[in-house]
Design a protein around this motif. Structure first.
Motif, PDB file in Angstrom:
ATOM      1  N   ARG A 166      12.874  22.952   7.345  1.00 46.30           N
ATOM      2  CA  ARG A 166      11.700  22.376   6.692  1.00 46.30           C
ATOM      3  C   ARG A 166      11.646  20.909   7.080  1.00 46.30           C
ATOM      4  O   ARG A 166      12.605  20.366   7.634  1.00 46.30           O
ATOM      5  N   ALA A 167      10.517  20.269   6.805  1.00 42.80           N
ATOM      6  CA  ALA A 167      10.397  18.841   7.092  1.00 42.80           C
ATOM      7  C   ALA A 167       9.588  18.172   5.994  1.00 42.80           C
ATOM      8  O   ALA A 167       8.839  18.822   5.271  1.00 42.80           O
ATOM      9  N   SER A 168       9.775  16.877   5.864  1.00 42.47           N
ATOM     10  CA  SER A 168       9.025  16.100   4.882  1.00 42.47           C
ATOM     11  C   SER A 168       9.089  14.638   5.275  1.00 42.47           C
ATOM     12  O   SER A 168       9.866  14.249   6.153  1.00 42.47           O
ATOM     13  N   SER A 169       8.270  13.830   4.646  1.00 45.55           N
ATOM     14  CA  SER A 169       8.290  12.394   4.899  1.00 45.55           C
ATOM     15  C   SER A 169       8.033  11.661   3.593  1.00 45.55           C
ATOM     16  O   SER A 169       7.537  12.239   2.622  1.00 45.55           O
ATOM     17  N   VAL A 170       8.383  10.396   3.560  1.00 48.56           N
ATOM     18  CA  VAL A 170       8.102   9.565   2.397  1.00 48.56           C
ATOM     19  C   VAL A 170       6.741   8.908   2.582  1.00 48.56           C
ATOM     20  O   VAL A 170       6.422   8.398   3.660  1.00 48.56           O
ATOM     21  N   LEU A 171       5.932   8.965   1.548  1.00 48.11           N
ATOM     22  CA  LEU A 171       4.572   8.423   1.561  1.00 48.11           C
ATOM     23  C   LEU A 171       4.440   7.331   0.502  1.00 48.11           C
ATOM     24  O   LEU A 171       5.304   7.200  -0.371  1.00 48.11           O
ATOM     25  N   LEU A 172       3.365   6.589   0.573  1.00 42.71           N
ATOM     26  CA  LEU A 172       3.071   5.577  -0.440  1.00 42.71           C
ATOM     27  C   LEU A 172       2.014   6.144  -1.379  1.00 42.71           C
ATOM     28  O   LEU A 172       0.851   6.305  -1.005  1.00 42.71           O
ATOM     29  N   ALA A 173       2.426   6.465  -2.593  1.00 49.85           N
ATOM     30  CA  ALA A 173       1.491   6.998  -3.590  1.00 49.85           C
ATOM     31  C   ALA A 173       0.929   5.853  -4.425  1.00 49.85           C
ATOM     32  O   ALA A 173       1.621   4.877  -4.710  1.00 49.85           O
ATOM     33  N   TYR A 174      -0.343   5.997  -4.827  1.00 48.90           N
ATOM     34  CA  TYR A 174      -0.975   4.925  -5.592  1.00 48.90           C
ATOM     35  C   TYR A 174      -2.028   5.495  -6.536  1.00 48.90           C
ATOM     36  O   TYR A 174      -2.628   6.550  -6.286  1.00 48.90           O
ATOM     37  N   ASP A 175      -2.235   4.782  -7.636  1.00 43.05           N
ATOM     38  CA  ASP A 175      -3.204   5.177  -8.662  1.00 43.05           C
ATOM     39  C   ASP A 175      -4.573   4.625  -8.271  1.00 43.05           C
ATOM     40  O   ASP A 175      -4.777   3.410  -8.248  1.00 43.05           O
ATOM     41  N   THR A 176      -5.493   5.513  -7.972  1.00 42.94           N
ATOM     42  CA  THR A 176      -6.814   5.078  -7.500  1.00 42.94           C
ATOM     43  C   THR A 176      -7.633   4.389  -8.589  1.00 42.94           C
ATOM     44  O   THR A 176      -8.619   3.719  -8.289  1.00 42.94           O
ATOM     45  N   THR A 177      -7.219   4.536  -9.857  1.00 43.79           N
ATOM     46  CA  THR A 177      -7.953   3.864 -10.928  1.00 43.79           C
ATOM     47  C   THR A 177      -7.601   2.387 -11.018  1.00 43.79           C
ATOM     48  O   THR A 177      -8.329   1.605 -11.653  1.00 43.79           O
ATOM     49  N   THR A 178      -6.495   1.997 -10.407  1.00 44.36           N
ATOM     50  CA  THR A 178      -6.084   0.593 -10.444  1.00 44.36           C
ATOM     51  C   THR A 178      -5.956  -0.040  -9.062  1.00 44.36           C
ATOM     52  O   THR A 178      -5.848  -1.259  -8.951  1.00 44.36           O
ATOM     53  N   VAL A 179      -5.952   0.801  -8.023  1.00 43.50           N
ATOM     54  CA  VAL A 179      -5.807   0.292  -6.650  1.00 43.50           C
ATOM     55  C   VAL A 179      -7.015   0.745  -5.836  1.00 43.50           C
ATOM     56  O   VAL A 179      -7.206   1.943  -5.613  1.00 43.50           O
ATOM     57  N   ASP A 180      -7.826  -0.196  -5.399  1.00 38.19           N
ATOM     58  CA  ASP A 180      -9.020   0.147  -4.613  1.00 38.19           C
ATOM     59  C   ASP A 180      -8.664   0.527  -3.180  1.00 38.19           C
ATOM     60  O   ASP A 180      -9.163   1.520  -2.646  1.00 38.19           O
ATOM     61  N   ALA A 181      -7.824  -0.275  -2.549  1.00 37.59           N
ATOM     62  CA  ALA A 181      -7.439  -0.041  -1.161  1.00 37.59           C
ATOM     63  C   ALA A 181      -5.932  -0.253  -1.033  1.00 37.59           C
ATOM     64  O   ALA A 181      -5.443  -1.365  -1.274  1.00 37.59           O
ATOM     65  N   PRO A 182      -5.173   0.792  -0.705  1.00 36.02           N
ATOM     66  CA  PRO A 182      -3.713   0.652  -0.636  1.00 36.02           C
ATOM     67  C   PRO A 182      -3.281  -0.161   0.583  1.00 36.02           C
ATOM     68  O   PRO A 182      -4.012  -0.243   1.574  1.00 36.02           O
TER      69      PRO A 182
END
Length: 399
Positions: A166-182
């Motif tokens: 299997r494979a996976s990667s680490v991503l940057l998750a963000y709350d769209t209600t408080t972050v307009d553009a990550p």
């Protein structure tokens, strides 16, 4: 599947969860203490385990709870349903906190020609220190038929002994209600953390790979490409001096992270903070995040992106078969199931792991979901001993 736990024995050896072990001697062998004892029959004598039917084998898991659940609630029940005469047990070292000790004991057992107490390994050290110590069975497409459609580059990264599953990667998750553009680059992310005190969290590296990926990425930003490669492919301890600037930067960030310097314990705690709205941004594993959204644990208002210069880490995960296990045939049969369409679908459905086999061999829904996934192009993390040193140094220098 009923599961009981045997507490760790002296020396912090891994916990084992088991289904059927008939004697106390069997339990001691399966604990993963890497003793000289082999499989035990009901009579207490060495069992005949040369065939798949009637086998009892143990999978050693060094990882987070989602990987444990994948095996115990997904892969193993499905495999045992197809192979009712086979029993599969699990031995767990949660978060891989004792990897160096485990490899040392595995090496000792291999050199003595003794069965190690488990028959298949799911751990980061499979393609690093365990491979270097020559403790694992050599494999290729002729021995493991399920590797037929796995990309050559992914197989090659297994160093002749690791079986990608299997494979996976680490991503940057963000709350769209408080972050307009990550943020889209590491520099932008570090600036965002300082501009938004308390809104970012990452777990301590020794408790999970998402926090480890964040720390690795910051450290790598101060290293040359050649030094990064050396630290991914071997125990280049002398290059660790290059971490000084990166650890200084991480220490400076401490006052700006969650609650002015609180680091969650494990990947799951980070997800819980994000899902509960206590933070607005965090590094997360792709498989855990996607699964969390599908099960409703993470709201749809949380999205993800990937940064660059450098990106977060990710790679295939590898299985290994101990050379001195007495269950080679049974272990290979289990591996082939994991690499089958059924096995890969379980991985995709249960933990949203990227498939490693050709997508056209999988159901259309699974193929569509991972059409853009390319395990051959992921940026790997550090060599296992380097990663352990990094976690130890973080504990000393950052909190």
């Amino acid at each position: 599947m009923t599961v009981a736990q045997i507490p760790p024995t002296e020396g912090n050896v891994p916990v084992i969860t088991k289904r059927t072990l008939t004697t106390a001697a069997a339990a001691l062998c399966a604990v993963g203490a890497l003793t000289a004892c082999g499989p035990i029959a009901a009579s207490g004598t060495a069992a005949d385990t040369t065939t798949v039917d009637g086998s009892s084998l143990t999978v050693f898991i060094s990882g987070d709870t989602n990987v444990q659940d994948l095996w115990e609630q997904g892969i193993i029940p499905a495999y045992e349903e197809q192979n009712p005469d086979v029993t599969v047990n699990t031995a767990i070292d949660l978060h891989g906190e004792h990897d160096q000790q485990t490899v040392a004991k595995l090496t000792t057992a291999t050199q003595a020609g003794d069965a190690p107490g488990f028959d298949l390994v799911d751990a980061g050290f499979v393609i690093s220190s365990a491979a270097e110590a020559d403790t694992l069975l050599e494999i290729d497409q002729s021995t493991v038929a399920g590797l037929e459609t796995v990309p050559e580059g992914t197989i090659d990264a297994g160093k002749g002994v690791g079986i990608p599953y299997r494979a996976s990667s680490v991503l940057l998750a963000y709350d769209t209600t408080t972050v307009d553009a990550p943020p889209r680059t590491l520099d932008e992310l570090l600036t965002w953390i300082e501009d938004n005190p308390g809104e970012f969290a990452y777990n301590s590296p020794s408790t999970g790979g998402s926090g480890g990926a964040f720390v690795t990425t910051v450290l790598d930003s101060y290293l040359s490409a050649d030094d990064q490669e050396a630290m991914r492919t071997g125990y280049a301890k002398e290059l660790e001096a290059g971490w000084d600037a990166g650890f200084e930067r991480l220490s400076q960030l401490g006052e700006f992270v969650y609650q002015g310097g609180v680091y969650p314990n494990g990947n799951n705690q980070v997800l819980e903070l994000l899902a509960g709205g206590e933070i607005s941004m965090a590094p997360v594993w792709s498989d855990q995040f996607i699964t969390g959204q599908e099960t409703g644990l993470i709201p749809d208002t949380v999205a993800y992106a990937q940064i660059s210069d450098p990106s977060f880490t990710g790679s295939a995960s590898y299985l290994g078969i101990p050379r001195t296990s007495e269950q080679h045939e049974a272990a290979i049969d289990l591996v082939n199931f994991v690499l089958s369409s059924d096995g890969q679908q379980i991985i995709a459905d249960q933990i949203s792991g990227y498939p490693v086999v050709a997508l056209d061999a999988l159901p259309g829904e699974v193929a569509d979901r991972f059409a853009d996934a390319d395990p051959d192009a992921l940026r790997p993390g550090y060599y296992s001993e380097i990663s352990a040193d990094m976690a130890n140094e973080w504990d000393k220098r950052v909190p």
